[in-house]
Write a protein that holds these residues in place. Structure first.
Motif, short mmCIF file in Angstrom:
data_model
loop_
_atom_site.label_atom_id
_atom_site.label_comp_id
_atom_site.label_asym_id
_atom_site.label_seq_id
_atom_site.Cartn_x
_atom_site.Cartn_y
_atom_site.Cartn_z
N SER A 1 -54.85 9.63 -69.76
CA SER A 1 -56.08 9.64 -68.94
C SER A 1 -57.25 10.21 -69.73
O SER A 1 -58.38 9.73 -69.61
CB SER A 1 -55.87 10.46 -67.67
OG SER A 1 -54.85 9.89 -66.89
N ASP B 1 -56.58 3.43 -64.51
CA ASP B 1 -55.67 4.56 -64.67
C ASP B 1 -54.58 4.49 -63.59
O ASP B 1 -54.78 4.95 -62.47
CB ASP B 1 -56.45 5.88 -64.60
CG ASP B 1 -55.64 7.06 -65.16
OD1 ASP B 1 -54.41 6.90 -65.31
OD2 ASP B 1 -56.22 8.12 -65.44
N GLU B 2 -53.47 3.90 -63.93
CA GLU B 2 -52.33 3.71 -63.02
C GLU B 2 -52.75 3.15 -61.65
O GLU B 2 -52.40 3.74 -60.61
CB GLU B 2 -51.59 5.03 -62.82
CG GLU B 2 -51.08 5.62 -64.11
CD GLU B 2 -50.16 6.81 -63.86
OE1 GLU B 2 -49.26 6.67 -63.02
OE2 GLU B 2 -50.36 7.86 -64.48
#
Ligand SMILES: Nc1ncnc2c1ncn2[C@@H]1O[C@H](COP(=O)(O)OP(=O)(O)OP(=O)(O)O)[C@@H](O)[C@H]1O
Ligand SMILES: [Mg+2]
Length: 346
Positions: free
Chosen positions: A46, A166-167
């Motif tokens: 991240s 991000d995911e």
């Protein structure tokens, strides 16, 4: 290169403790790619993603976006560069007190587009993600998948060239996750959107990514096109990932009959074969049976494909005869198939 990361390093200091989160990270992200970043929790994924759009500043190193050095841009130019980059998150991050449409309008308002133009752009983006009929709904009235679609529409509202993810599917059920992934693939193909995608799920990398970087402890262990990284993993972590992706379970029915040593009752020998990318197009098992003149039974396993390469495992049994074991092993190993003797079957 579209996005070029050169020797990025970053240390966080909190409670007088230093944590090196990025250590000499370099990455080349081609235009139009879907670039996966995988790695365990805390690896720095991240943080790296936030460095790409300037949300985070690295201590040393450079990020070039369309040949412009983001680190040396003025605040004004950095804002313009951010204009080209959208971001989506695991928890959607929509404003609760704003409707879907008003959420999509946010970046347009921030960058001071005219009201008329903003409204038509926001509606167009909601339409692209298939949510026109929900424009007046509040986030609490949306399902997870719908909320993520609104977040994608918001990320697209400016002239977005890169979508940083991000995911974005880890909070969604498998079916909804699949829908979001296929939406992202469509956007990649129709708008030429470059996508950087953090995930823990290697099957996502297999299914949608063109490139992948494997991160551990702030470093990139390996990176490049998915097929070449997966077919010859250079590190134990990547090997673990590839193995976990392609199930290597021994069927229960074989397990129950297996013994470690041969006895007078032994009739067959069981092997587990691991295919890791090469040797793809050849009928190895039937060649093995023909050339050694033995019968080979397939007891279980799963093979899968990534581009032109075959991955996965097969459990086979062959008759227990003098020399068969060593012949089978050397025949397969000569063809770059990893062979493990599982045991003997009565
Ligand atoms: N603002 C911050 N201050 C201090 N430490 C931080 C900060 N942000 C991140 N870290 C630390 O940096 C390391 C990497 O964090 P990061 O969020 O980039 O990892 P990640 O790979 O995204 O992990 P996950 O898969 O769990 O999301 C962690 O050890 C984290 O505690
Ligand atoms: Mg993270």
């Amino acid at each position: 290169m579209f996005i070029q990361v050169d020797s990025l390093s970053k240390t966080f200091i909190s409670h007088h403790q230093k944590t090196k989160v990025l250590n000499d990270v370099s990455l080349a992200i081609p235009q139009g790619s879907i670039y996966g970043i995988i790695g365990r929790s805390g690896a720095g994924k991240s943080t790296l993603l936030r460095c790409l759009n300037g949300l985070e500043r690295a201590d040393t190193g450079r990020v070039f976006f369309q040949k412009k050095d983001l680190m040396s841009l003025s605040q004004k130019d950095l804002r313009q560069a951010r204009h080209d980059m959208g971001m989506i998150f695991q928890n959607f991050q929509l404003l609760k007190r704003r409707t879907a449409l008003e959420n999509v309008l946010l970046p347009l308002e921030f960058f001071k587009h005219s009201q008329q133009e903003s409204l038509s752009k926001a509606r167009k983006c909601l339409n692209i993600v298939g949510l026109s009929e929900k424009e007046q709904a509040y986030p609490s009235q949306l399902s997870g998948g719908q909320a993520q679609r609104v977040a994608i529409a918001r990320a697209l509202a400016l002239e977005t060239k890169v979508l940083l993810c991000d995911e974005p599917t880890s909070a969604l059920d498998p079916k909804t996750s699949k829908d979001i992934l296929s939406l992202l693939m469509t956007l990649n193909q129709t708008l030429g959107l470059t996508i950087v995608f953090i995930t823990h799920d290697l099957s996502i990398v297999r299914d949608i990514c063109t490139h992948v970087a494997v991160m551990e402890k702030g470093e990139i262990l390996e990176s490049g096109n998915v097929e070449s990284v997966f077919s010859s993993p250079k590190t134990a972590l990547t090997r673990d990932y590839v193995q976990s992706l392609f199930n290597s379970r021994v069927p229960q029915i074989i397990k129950e009959r297996l013994s470690e040593n041969a006895s007078s009752k032994t009739s067959e020998v069981a092997f587990r074969l691991v295919f890791s990318g090469r040797n793809s197009q050849k009928p190895v098992i039937s060649d093995l049976a023909q050339e050694l003149g033995i019968s080979v039974s397939i007891a279980g396993g799963a093979l899968d494909h990534l581009g032109h390469s075959t991955y996965g495992t097969l459990v086979i049994t062959v008759p227990h005869e003098k020399e068969t074991c060593s012949q089978v092993k050397s025949y397969l190993e000569a063809r770059q198939i990893n062979v493990e003797l599982l045991g003997y079957l009565a």
